[in-house]
Design a protein around this motif. Structure first.
Motif, PDB file in Angstrom:
ATOM      1  N   MET A  92       0.834  -1.206   0.000  1.00  0.00           N
ATOM      2  CA  MET A  92       0.000   0.000   0.000  1.00  0.00           C
ATOM      3  C   MET A  92       0.872   1.261   0.000  1.00  0.00           C
ATOM      4  N   MET A 127      -5.415  -0.932  -4.852  1.00  0.00           N
ATOM      5  CA  MET A 127      -5.536  -0.403  -3.500  1.00  0.00           C
ATOM      6  C   MET A 127      -6.927  -0.695  -2.928  1.00  0.00           C
ATOM      7  N   GLU A 128      -7.935  -0.535  -3.754  1.00  0.00           N
ATOM      8  CA  GLU A 128      -9.301  -0.799  -3.307  1.00  0.00           C
ATOM      9  C   GLU A 128      -9.478  -2.276  -2.947  1.00  0.00           C
ATOM     10  N   SER A 131      -7.838  -3.003   0.461  1.00  0.00           N
ATOM     11  CA  SER A 131      -8.362  -2.297   1.655  1.00  0.00           C
ATOM     12  C   SER A 131      -9.418  -3.109   2.366  1.00  0.00           C
TER      13      SER A 131
END
Length: 131
Positions: A92, A127-128, A131
């Motif tokens: 990340m 990234m989504e 998460s």
């Protein structure tokens, strides 16, 4: 290093044929000739990543980024290697750094094959998903 164009072509050719051990040996030769050139490490990292050798890929991409910290494509492959190794927080951080570097650019062309907007979309999606 134009004189080593044939060596780079041989590395790519061997890798495309699935002869990864031979391709890796050739990357070592390229790196020994030009230890400060990021391309040998970049090719080495991609070969290791294709084998699932994440720690070796991480080391190669880390060297690439040490040589050129603004190479967002190398940083993307570094992040993919970190993700493969299960290192989500460092992944990340690298993805965030890619987005920061892309925001500073005035053009959309990274190289002949990748546009900034495409890389930005891929990074945001990754990234989504993490998460």
């Amino acid at each position: 290093h134009a004189a080593d164009g044939e060596l780079v072509e041989a590395i790519v050719s061997e890798g495309n044929r699935g002869r990864l051990t031979q391709a890796l040996l050739l990357t070592r030769e390229l790196i020994s000739r030009h230890p400060g050139c990021k391309h040998g490490y970049m090719l080495q990292g991609q070969l290791h990543l294709s084998q699932g050798s994440y720690e070796d890929a991480i080391a190669a991409f880390r060297r690439t980024i040490f040589i050129d910290g603004n190479d967002v494509i190398a940083r993307y492959w570094y992040a993919m290697s970190l993700q493969g190794a299960g290192l989500i927080e460092p992944t990340m951080r690298q993805l965030g750094e890619i987005l920061r570097q892309l925001q500073k650019r005035n053009d959309d062309v990274l190289d002949q094959q990748v546009a900034c907007s495409e890389l930005k979309r891929a990074v945001e999606q990754l990234m989504e998903s993490l998460s």
